[in-house]
Design a protein around this motif. Structure first.
Motif, PDB file in Angstrom:
ATOM      1  N   VAL A 109     -47.923  85.569 117.034  1.00 28.24           N
ATOM      2  CA  VAL A 109     -47.771  86.063 115.660  1.00 28.24           C
ATOM      3  C   VAL A 109     -47.479  84.890 114.731  1.00 28.24           C
ATOM      4  O   VAL A 109     -48.046  84.787 113.637  1.00 28.24           O
ATOM      5  N   THR A 163     -49.719  83.315 111.441  1.00 27.87           N
ATOM      6  CA  THR A 163     -49.178  83.305 110.079  1.00 27.87           C
ATOM      7  C   THR A 163     -48.817  81.911 109.583  1.00 27.87           C
ATOM      8  O   THR A 163     -48.947  81.615 108.394  1.00 27.87           O
ATOM      9  N   SER A 187     -42.927  83.923 108.010  1.00 24.67           N
ATOM     10  CA  SER A 187     -44.344  84.290 108.104  1.00 24.67           C
ATOM     11  C   SER A 187     -45.051  84.219 106.756  1.00 24.67           C
ATOM     12  O   SER A 187     -46.277  84.058 106.703  1.00 24.67           O
ATOM     13  N   VAL A 243     -44.309  91.261 107.929  1.00 23.28           N
ATOM     14  CA  VAL A 243     -44.442  90.560 109.209  1.00 23.28           C
ATOM     15  C   VAL A 243     -43.238  89.643 109.350  1.00 23.28           C
ATOM     16  O   VAL A 243     -43.073  88.705 108.562  1.00 23.28           O
TER      17      VAL A 243
END
Length: 293
Positions: free
Chosen positions: A125, A129, A213, A218
């Motif tokens: 993740v 990002t 992020s 998020v």
């Protein structure tokens, strides 16, 4: 829903030390959680692999086996009605309405309002990002026979921003080393200095540079967000603290930056302390006070 590719119980490289602030926070978040731990109240400190002091702690440190502890957390989550999906995250996309579509390795897609990246030092993740991340140090560990009754730590100017440690754990003892310029040979040399036979050495990254992020729904928490302690490299407290702050942001409908502001202030102070301690001044003071006492 919790997504993880592992089959639990699974092992995880970690000394497993829960500080008083860590287990107090865990009790506040999950008062019904029961887990096995070993109580330790002494720390032996060394400089250049020579003993210099022994500290009796006012409050215990609880040393857990991550294999058992993480499984206990999962079972508590399932008992509370949580959904566990054994799969792995591939990527996400944002829809026009701001909701997130998560693609899994199985090909499955999940639509959600919030995505919490809790996927560790090698976070996918975070990679999507933030991109390239250079804020990691390397840790190496191995298990040895259970014979010690105190936590041990050794610092040296040779170990750039790092130290050697020993944690007496539940089923065995854990020896390891973390340093900015860590190598397998360096760890082997340290094991030889300590008179410890090499067994099964494992390595992993620890993230010490916090990142955001840049997307409101998020959130990067724990190692995914680079929240390990910059001095001790302890990770568990910040994993729970940032997770709690992410939950508060979701429940109250506010920004994670707002709920996590105190943590970010603490990280700035940690950076100053770590630079002093691991610098020439800190090592001089450790050496001076150890020999003067």
């Amino acid at each position: 829903a919790l997504i993880d590719n592992a089959s639990f119980p699974r092992d995880k490289l970690c000394g497993g030390g829960l500080t008083p602030k860590a287990y107090s926070l865990i009790a506040a978040i999950m008062p019904e959680l029961h887990y096995e731990y070993r109580t330790i109240k002494r720390i032996k400190m060394g400089l250049d692999h020579k003993p210099i002091s022994e500290i009796e702690l006012p409050n215990e440190i609880r040393v857990v086996s991550r294999k058992d502890f993480d499984n206990a957390l999962l079972q508590q989550y399932l008992n509370a009605g949580g959904q566990f999906i054994q799969d792995s995250f591939v990527e996400f996309n944002r829809q026009e309405d701001g909701r997130i579509v998560v693609k899994l390795n199985s090909g499955r897609h999940i639509v959600c309002d919030h995505l919490v990246g809790a996927d560790g030092a090698n976070s996918r993740v975070r990679r999507q990002t933030v991109g390239k991340y250079d804020g990691s140090v390397l840790i190496m560990e191995q298990y040895i026979r259970k014979t010690h009754d105190a936590i041990e730590g050794v610092v040296s100017r040779k170990y750039e921003k790092g130290y050697y440690y020993l944690f007496p754990s539940v089923h065995c003892d854990v020896v390891g080393m973390v340093a900015k310029s860590m190598t397998l040979q360096r760890f082997r040399d340290v094991l030889a200095l300590e008179g410890i036979e090499e067994t099964n050495i494992r390595g992993a990254n620890i993230t010490v540079q916090e990142v955001d992020s840049g997307i409101d729904n998020v959130m990067l928490i724990g190692d995914a967000g680079g929240f390990a302690n910059k001095l001790s490299y302890e990770c568990l407290y910040y994993a729970f603290a940032t997770g709690r702050n992410a939950a508060e942001a979701i429940i109250k409908g506010i920004s994670f930056k707002d709920t996590n502001r105190d943590i970010m202030r603490r990280k700035r102070k940690e950076r100053i302390v770590a630079n002093i301690f691991y610098g020439s001044i800190g090592m001089f003071l450790v050496r001076y006070f150890s020999f003067s006492t």
